[in-house]
Design a protein around this motif. Structure first.
Motif, PDB file in Angstrom:
ATOM      1  N   SER A  77       9.511   2.455 -14.369  1.00 23.30           N
ATOM      2  CA  SER A  77       8.891   3.622 -15.004  1.00 23.30           C
ATOM      3  C   SER A  77       8.216   4.519 -13.982  1.00 23.30           C
ATOM      4  O   SER A  77       7.070   4.934 -14.138  1.00 23.30           O
ATOM      5  CB  SER A  77       7.877   3.167 -16.064  1.00 23.30           C
ATOM      6  N   LEU A  78       8.936   4.821 -12.933  1.00 25.68           N
ATOM      7  CA  LEU A  78       8.372   5.603 -11.837  1.00 25.68           C
ATOM      8  C   LEU A  78       8.006   7.014 -12.278  1.00 25.68           C
ATOM      9  O   LEU A  78       8.691   7.631 -13.100  1.00 25.68           O
ATOM     10  CB  LEU A  78       9.350   5.650 -10.673  1.00 25.68           C
ATOM     11  N   LYS A  79       6.920   7.500 -11.707  1.00 27.60           N
ATOM     12  CA  LYS A  79       6.407   8.824 -11.996  1.00 27.60           C
ATOM     13  C   LYS A  79       6.397   9.653 -10.719  1.00 27.60           C
ATOM     14  O   LYS A  79       6.327   9.104  -9.624  1.00 27.60           O
ATOM     15  CB  LYS A  79       4.979   8.731 -12.542  1.00 27.60           C
ATOM     16  N   PRO A  80       6.454  10.973 -10.840  1.00 27.03           N
ATOM     17  CA  PRO A  80       6.393  11.814  -9.637  1.00 27.03           C
ATOM     18  C   PRO A  80       5.178  11.519  -8.767  1.00 27.03           C
ATOM     19  O   PRO A  80       5.266  11.603  -7.540  1.00 27.03           O
ATOM     20  CB  PRO A  80       6.347  13.230 -10.207  1.00 27.03           C
ATOM     21  N   GLU A  81       4.062  11.167  -9.376  1.00 26.48           N
ATOM     22  CA  GLU A  81       2.863  10.859  -8.614  1.00 26.48           C
ATOM     23  C   GLU A  81       2.951   9.554  -7.832  1.00 26.48           C
ATOM     24  O   GLU A  81       2.060   9.239  -7.046  1.00 26.48           O
ATOM     25  CB  GLU A  81       1.615  10.849  -9.515  1.00 26.48           C
ATOM     26  N   ASP A  82       4.019   8.788  -8.039  1.00 23.70           N
ATOM     27  CA  ASP A  82       4.262   7.593  -7.239  1.00 23.70           C
ATOM     28  C   ASP A  82       4.891   7.929  -5.893  1.00 23.70           C
ATOM     29  O   ASP A  82       5.058   7.037  -5.053  1.00 23.70           O
ATOM     30  CB  ASP A  82       5.168   6.612  -7.981  1.00 23.70           C
ATOM     31  N   THR A  83       5.264   9.171  -5.701  1.00 28.34           N
ATOM     32  CA  THR A  83       5.872   9.594  -4.445  1.00 28.34           C
ATOM     33  C   THR A  83       4.922   9.328  -3.282  1.00 28.34           C
ATOM     34  O   THR A  83       3.780   9.788  -3.277  1.00 28.34           O
ATOM     35  CB  THR A  83       6.232  11.082  -4.492  1.00 28.34           C
ATOM     36  N   ALA A  84       5.399   8.584  -2.300  1.00 33.54           N
ATOM     37  CA  ALA A  84       4.575   8.201  -1.162  1.00 33.54           C
ATOM     38  C   ALA A  84       5.416   7.377  -0.198  1.00 33.54           C
ATOM     39  O   ALA A  84       6.537   6.980  -0.510  1.00 33.54           O
ATOM     40  CB  ALA A  84       3.363   7.381  -1.617  1.00 33.54           C
ATOM     41  N   VAL A  85       4.848   7.130   0.964  1.00 36.76           N
ATOM     42  CA  VAL A  85       5.402   6.130   1.861  1.00 36.76           C
ATOM     43  C   VAL A  85       4.737   4.809   1.513  1.00 36.76           C
ATOM     44  O   VAL A  85       3.509   4.720   1.459  1.00 36.76           O
ATOM     45  CB  VAL A  85       5.160   6.476   3.339  1.00 36.76           C
ATOM     46  N   TYR A  86       5.543   3.807   1.265  1.00 39.86           N
ATOM     47  CA  TYR A  86       5.031   2.504   0.873  1.00 39.86           C
ATOM     48  C   TYR A  86       5.059   1.556   2.062  1.00 39.86           C
ATOM     49  O   TYR A  86       6.072   1.424   2.746  1.00 39.86           O
ATOM     50  CB  TYR A  86       5.854   1.936  -0.289  1.00 39.86           C
ATOM     51  N   LYS A 131      -3.150  12.357   1.562  1.00 38.24           N
ATOM     52  CA  LYS A 131      -4.010  11.382   0.909  1.00 38.24           C
ATOM     53  C   LYS A 131      -4.232  10.169   1.810  1.00 38.24           C
ATOM     54  O   LYS A 131      -3.479   9.923   2.746  1.00 38.24           O
ATOM     55  CB  LYS A 131      -3.406  10.923  -0.413  1.00 38.24           C
ATOM     56  N   GLU A 132      -5.278   9.422   1.507  1.00 40.02           N
ATOM     57  CA  GLU A 132      -5.539   8.191   2.231  1.00 40.02           C
ATOM     58  C   GLU A 132      -4.644   7.077   1.705  1.00 40.02           C
ATOM     59  O   GLU A 132      -4.191   7.106   0.566  1.00 40.02           O
ATOM     60  CB  GLU A 132      -7.005   7.785   2.092  1.00 40.02           C
ATOM     61  N   ARG A 133      -4.409   6.101   2.561  1.00 40.61           N
ATOM     62  CA  ARG A 133      -3.630   4.956   2.147  1.00 40.61           C
ATOM     63  C   ARG A 133      -4.400   4.162   1.091  1.00 40.61           C
ATOM     64  O   ARG A 133      -5.605   3.944   1.223  1.00 40.61           O
ATOM     65  CB  ARG A 133      -3.321   4.071   3.354  1.00 40.61           C
ATOM     66  N   GLU A 134      -3.701   3.733   0.043  1.00 39.05           N
ATOM     67  CA  GLU A 134      -4.345   3.032  -1.050  1.00 39.05           C
ATOM     68  C   GLU A 134      -3.582   1.772  -1.429  1.00 39.05           C
ATOM     69  O   GLU A 134      -2.365   1.693  -1.274  1.00 39.05           O
ATOM     70  CB  GLU A 134      -4.484   3.941  -2.274  1.00 39.05           C
ATOM     71  N   LEU A 135      -4.311   0.818  -1.946  1.00 42.18           N
ATOM     72  CA  LEU A 135      -3.717  -0.436  -2.380  1.00 42.18           C
ATOM     73  C   LEU A 135      -2.883  -0.226  -3.635  1.00 42.18           C
ATOM     74  O   LEU A 135      -3.323   0.426  -4.580  1.00 42.18           O
ATOM     75  CB  LEU A 135      -4.806  -1.470  -2.658  1.00 42.18           C
ATOM     76  N   TYR A 184       0.851  -1.178   0.000  1.00 45.96           N
ATOM     77  CA  TYR A 184       0.000   0.000   0.000  1.00 45.96           C
ATOM     78  C   TYR A 184       0.888   1.228   0.000  1.00 45.96           C
ATOM     79  O   TYR A 184       2.071   1.142   0.315  1.00 45.96           O
ATOM     80  CB  TYR A 184      -0.912   0.021   1.226  1.00 45.96           C
ATOM     81  N   ARG A 185       0.317   2.366  -0.331  1.00 46.39           N
ATOM     82  CA  ARG A 185       1.089   3.592  -0.269  1.00 46.39           C
ATOM     83  C   ARG A 185       0.214   4.730   0.225  1.00 46.39           C
ATOM     84  O   ARG A 185      -1.004   4.702   0.083  1.00 46.39           O
ATOM     85  CB  ARG A 185       1.700   3.946  -1.624  1.00 46.39           C
ATOM     86  N   GLN A 186       0.865   5.720   0.794  1.00 47.68           N
ATOM     87  CA  GLN A 186       0.161   6.882   1.294  1.00 47.68           C
ATOM     88  C   GLN A 186       0.968   8.130   0.981  1.00 47.68           C
ATOM     89  O   GLN A 186       2.076   8.309   1.480  1.00 47.68           O
ATOM     90  CB  GLN A 186      -0.085   6.776   2.794  1.00 47.68           C
TER      91      GLN A 186
END
Length: 115
Positions: free
Chosen positions: A84-93, A43-47, A37-39
């Motif tokens: 292929s990471l994107k800036p929008e992938d930035t999160a705590v995993y 934002k809320e934590r998402e699968l 999951y990432r947050q």
């Protein structure tokens, strides 16, 4: 109890790759479902992806074709290959595992993708 420890996060440029690892210890079994999951901030934590008790894998639409979840039960380790990471992938995993009504979470690992 179950303990989960994530690692492999870091700072990468857009288009780069990272491989996250989650090492489990304690009373965890091969039948446990496991997932990532990432947050992101605010934002809320998402699968992101999961490996079900039946062995099937599921992915969020926003990572399909880019991320791959896998597990090595002999090492009690869950992996997430992120390409292929994107800036929008930035999160705590976060890594998690579930068995019936019980759910356990790791402490998280930070992923920052710069543009």
């Amino acid at each position: 109890q179950v303990q989960l420890v994530e690692s492999g996060g870091g700072l990468v440029q857009a288009g780069g790759s990272l491989r996250l690892s989650c090492v489990a210890s304690g009373k965890i079994y091969s039948i446990n479902a496991m997932g990532w999951y990432r947050q992101a901030p605010g934002k809320e934590r998402e699968l992101v992806a999961e490996s079900t008790t039946s062995g099937a894998t599921n992915y969020a639409d926003f990572v399909k074709g880019r991320f791959t979840i896998s597990r090595d039960n002999s090492k009690k380790t869950l992996y997430l290959q992120m390409n292929s990471l994107k800036p929008e992938d930035t999160a705590v995993y976060y890594c998690n595992t579930a068995l019936g009504p019980w759910v356990w979470w790791g402490q998280g690992t930070q992923v920052i993708v710069s543009s």
